[in-house]
Design an enzyme around this catalytic site. Structure first.
Site, mmCIF file in Angstrom:
data_model
loop_
_atom_site.group_PDB
_atom_site.id
_atom_site.type_symbol
_atom_site.label_atom_id
_atom_site.label_comp_id
_atom_site.label_asym_id
_atom_site.label_seq_id
_atom_site.Cartn_x
_atom_site.Cartn_y
_atom_site.Cartn_z
ATOM 1 N N GLY A 62 53.544 -35.528 -24.129
ATOM 2 C CA GLY A 62 52.339 -36.209 -23.646
ATOM 3 C C GLY A 62 51.351 -35.273 -22.978
ATOM 4 O O GLY A 62 50.164 -35.593 -22.870
ATOM 5 N N SER A 63 51.802 -34.108 -22.531
ATOM 6 C CA SER A 63 50.900 -33.148 -21.888
ATOM 7 C C SER A 63 50.361 -32.119 -22.874
ATOM 8 O O SER A 63 49.603 -31.232 -22.480
ATOM 9 C CB SER A 63 51.619 -32.429 -20.739
ATOM 10 O OG SER A 63 51.810 -33.325 -19.667
ATOM 11 N N SER A 105 51.015 -29.773 -17.566
ATOM 12 C CA SER A 105 52.254 -30.540 -17.382
ATOM 13 C C SER A 105 51.995 -31.578 -16.308
ATOM 14 O O SER A 105 51.736 -31.223 -15.147
ATOM 15 C CB SER A 105 53.405 -29.621 -16.950
ATOM 16 O OG SER A 105 54.510 -30.411 -16.542
ATOM 17 N N SER A 107 54.022 -33.673 -14.803
ATOM 18 C CA SER A 107 54.997 -33.601 -13.713
ATOM 19 C C SER A 107 54.978 -32.246 -13.025
ATOM 20 O O SER A 107 55.363 -32.117 -11.865
ATOM 21 C CB SER A 107 56.408 -33.834 -14.270
ATOM 22 O OG SER A 107 56.756 -32.772 -15.158
ATOM 23 N N THR A 110 57.996 -29.118 -16.278
ATOM 24 C CA THR A 110 58.512 -28.901 -17.643
ATOM 25 C C THR A 110 58.805 -27.419 -17.880
ATOM 26 O O THR A 110 57.907 -26.572 -17.755
ATOM 27 C CB THR A 110 57.496 -29.460 -18.662
ATOM 28 O OG1 THR A 110 57.404 -30.865 -18.430
ATOM 29 C CG2 THR A 110 57.918 -29.211 -20.091
ATOM 30 N N ARG A 157 52.507 -39.571 -20.911
ATOM 31 C CA ARG A 157 51.784 -39.915 -22.150
ATOM 32 C C ARG A 157 50.614 -40.856 -21.885
ATOM 33 O O ARG A 157 49.677 -40.920 -22.670
ATOM 34 C CB ARG A 157 52.742 -40.528 -23.175
ATOM 35 C CG ARG A 157 53.414 -41.824 -22.745
ATOM 36 C CD ARG A 157 54.498 -42.203 -23.730
ATOM 37 N NE ARG A 157 55.206 -43.433 -23.416
ATOM 38 C CZ ARG A 157 56.168 -43.556 -22.515
ATOM 39 N NH1 ARG A 157 56.529 -42.528 -21.788
ATOM 40 N NH2 ARG A 157 56.777 -44.720 -22.324
ATOM 41 N N GLU A 242 57.884 -43.295 -28.418
ATOM 42 C CA GLU A 242 58.184 -43.471 -26.992
ATOM 43 C C GLU A 242 57.966 -44.899 -26.495
ATOM 44 O O GLU A 242 58.752 -45.396 -25.689
ATOM 45 C CB GLU A 242 57.359 -42.490 -26.154
ATOM 46 C CG GLU A 242 57.761 -41.041 -26.400
ATOM 47 C CD GLU A 242 57.034 -40.066 -25.488
ATOM 48 O OE1 GLU A 242 57.180 -40.179 -24.265
ATOM 49 O OE2 GLU A 242 56.302 -39.204 -26.002
ATOM 50 N N HIS A 258 49.586 -32.119 -51.459
ATOM 51 C CA HIS A 258 50.201 -30.956 -52.096
ATOM 52 C C HIS A 258 51.716 -30.972 -51.943
ATOM 53 O O HIS A 258 52.370 -29.984 -52.246
ATOM 54 C CB HIS A 258 49.585 -29.679 -51.526
ATOM 55 C CG HIS A 258 48.100 -29.625 -51.759
ATOM 56 N ND1 HIS A 258 47.539 -29.113 -52.911
ATOM 57 C CD2 HIS A 258 47.070 -30.098 -51.022
ATOM 58 C CE1 HIS A 258 46.217 -29.243 -52.852
ATOM 59 N NE2 HIS A 258 45.910 -29.847 -51.719
ATOM 60 N N LYS A 352 66.590 -33.911 -20.398
ATOM 61 C CA LYS A 352 66.089 -33.100 -19.275
ATOM 62 C C LYS A 352 67.169 -32.971 -18.203
ATOM 63 O O LYS A 352 67.375 -31.896 -17.640
ATOM 64 C CB LYS A 352 64.817 -33.730 -18.686
ATOM 65 C CG LYS A 352 63.584 -33.524 -19.569
ATOM 66 C CD LYS A 352 62.291 -33.991 -18.910
ATOM 67 C CE LYS A 352 61.104 -33.783 -19.835
ATOM 68 N NZ LYS A 352 59.826 -34.242 -19.318
HETATM 69 C C1 F6R Z 1 56.477 -38.929 -21.149
HETATM 70 C C2 F6R Z 1 56.071 -38.092 -22.274
HETATM 71 C C3 F6R Z 1 56.776 -36.791 -22.492
HETATM 72 C C4 F6R Z 1 56.338 -35.720 -21.470
HETATM 73 C C5 F6R Z 1 57.026 -34.380 -21.775
HETATM 74 C C6 F6R Z 1 56.568 -33.237 -20.881
HETATM 75 O O1 F6R Z 1 55.611 -40.015 -20.973
HETATM 76 O O2 F6R Z 1 55.219 -38.464 -23.011
HETATM 77 O O3 F6R Z 1 56.489 -36.369 -23.810
HETATM 78 O O4 F6R Z 1 54.953 -35.558 -21.492
HETATM 79 O O5 F6R Z 1 58.406 -34.529 -21.666
HETATM 80 O O6 F6R Z 1 56.591 -33.581 -19.524
HETATM 81 P P1 F6R Z 1 55.303 -33.265 -18.627
HETATM 82 O O7 F6R Z 1 54.191 -34.025 -19.249
HETATM 83 O O8 F6R Z 1 55.636 -33.745 -17.271
HETATM 84 O O9 F6R Z 1 55.111 -31.790 -18.718
#
Ligand code: F6R
Length: 357
Positions: A62-63, A105, A107, A110, A157, A242, A258, A352
């Site tokens: 999502g990031s 990111s 959070s 990541t 996301r 998701e 193709h 994770k």
């Molecule tokens: C959660 C989502 C995940 C996170 C990914 C990375 O809603 O979409 O794909 O985005 O795990 O985590 P962040 O975004 O915190 O770096």
């Protein structure tokens, strides 16, 4: 009308089926887009950042996806430098002091994204951290880097519009994109009007996202994106994974002409279970639009259900926003139809957690 159609139109279906409030987060799409744009506009960047000749967006899931949407938009912008999205550990070897690195990111924790930061500093790249906190914000602040704050108001996301607004503002502020305030505002207004038409309060008969979720139910979604909507197909795939907890696949035109089309023409027993979405921008070159029509013909011949979407936004950015919001809502409605809570992403959390041990 089927029972499930009645259910999606009932407020209680949403209250019960969506305890995490995904519907409110999707409804905030236009607000988040504007907030991201404003937050990046308030950032003070060192003058040397204008010397960057390449851009790398580093992030996962999502990031990362805002980087893909921006890359599609900038690909056809003569003012724009090459923009690459990096979804991996470390950094590509070509990143150097002339690269603008956006470390993204939500959070801030990541590990793939964090692993790029020391390398970016070592190579004297021009780094901006786009984050809601965590180790990324700490390390970036300690290194004196600009940090564009991301609100931790929901799953990463759901913050895509914020990240996209911020990224576009950053790039246009650095003279790397032709997009200006007026162009952004017009596209933002377009998506705000669309949100009202796709909202849960709008009945299935008038709500194209609800109708599409019904059509897709029980099928395997394959999204064909093209031109500025290529990465939007990837966003649909991620949101169907998701939010709706469904497998989904994304393809791109013209590349699919193709290889993938040969698979569609075969006799695989699951072919009839596919549901294809064709995302074709009106701004796409004529040959590409013809290819979308040829794909539709082929699907019809094979009796594979499909739905064509041609956003009406009028500009590439408005087209991208329109198709993205539609996909977000389709994934949400499909989740409810399948009895899936749209918010939790247990499989991602488990992986994770296991990596931390
Ligand atoms: C959660 C989502 C995940 C996170 C990914 C990375 O809603 O979409 O794909 O985005 O795990 O985590 P962040 O975004 O915190 O770096």
């Amino acid at each position: 009308m089927s029972k499930s159609a009645l259910d999606l139109d009932h407020p209680r279906t949403h209250e019960r089926g969506d305890p995490g409030g995904m519907r409110e987060r999707i409804a905030h799409f236009p607000t988040l887009l504007q907030k991201g744009w404003d937050a990046a506009g308030a950032l003070r960047l060192p003058a040397s950042y204008r010397e960057a000749t390449t851009v790398l967006c580093h992030g996962m899931g999502g990031s990362a996806i805002a980087g893909d949407l921006a890359a599609d938009l900038l690909r056809y912008d003569s003012k724009a430098p090459p923009l690459t999205v990096h979804r991996d550990y470390g950094l590509p070897a070509w990143v150097d002091e002339r690269t603008l690195v956006i470390a993204s990111s939500a959070s801030g924790g990541t590990e793939e994204t964090l692993s790029g930061l020391p390398l970016a500093l070592e190579r004297r790249a021009k780094v901006v951290a786009l984050t809601g906190g965590g180790a990324l914000a700490e390390k970036a602040t300690a290194a004196g880097l600009p940090v564009c704050p991301v609100p931790l108001s929901g799953p990463p996301r759901t913050l895509l519009p914020y990240a996209l607004g911020a990224l576009l503002r950053l790039l246009s502020g650095l003279g790397m994109a032709a997009l200006d305030e007026a162009g952004f505002r017009a596209a933002a207004q377009h998506v705000a009007a669309l949100q009202k038409r796709l909202d849960p309060s709008i009945g299935t008969a008038q709500n194209s996202a609800k109708a599409l979720a019904h059509a897709m139910r029980g099928r395997l979604p394959v999204i064909y994106g093209s031109h500025v909507l290529a990465a939007v197909g990837r966003r649909w795939k991620g949101q169907l994974n998701e939010n709706a907890k469904s497998p989904a696949f994304a393809e791109e035109l013209p590349e699919a002409h193709h290889n993938s089309v040969v698979g569609l023409g075969g006799t695989h027993p699951e072919l009839q279970r596919l549901f294809v979405v064709l995302l074709t921008p009106r701004s796409a070159p004529e040959r590409l639009r013809l290819r979308a029509l040829l794909t539709a013909d082929m699907l019809a011949e094979q009796s594979i259900p499909y739905h064509s979407i041609e956003p009406s936004g009028g500009t590439p950015l408005a087209e991208v926003l329109e198709a993205t919001l539609l996909g977000d809502y389709v994934s949400y409605y499909l989740a409810l139809l399948d009895g899936q809570d749209p918010t939790p992403i247990t499989a991602i959390d488990r992986i994770k957690a296991r990596l931390v041990k």
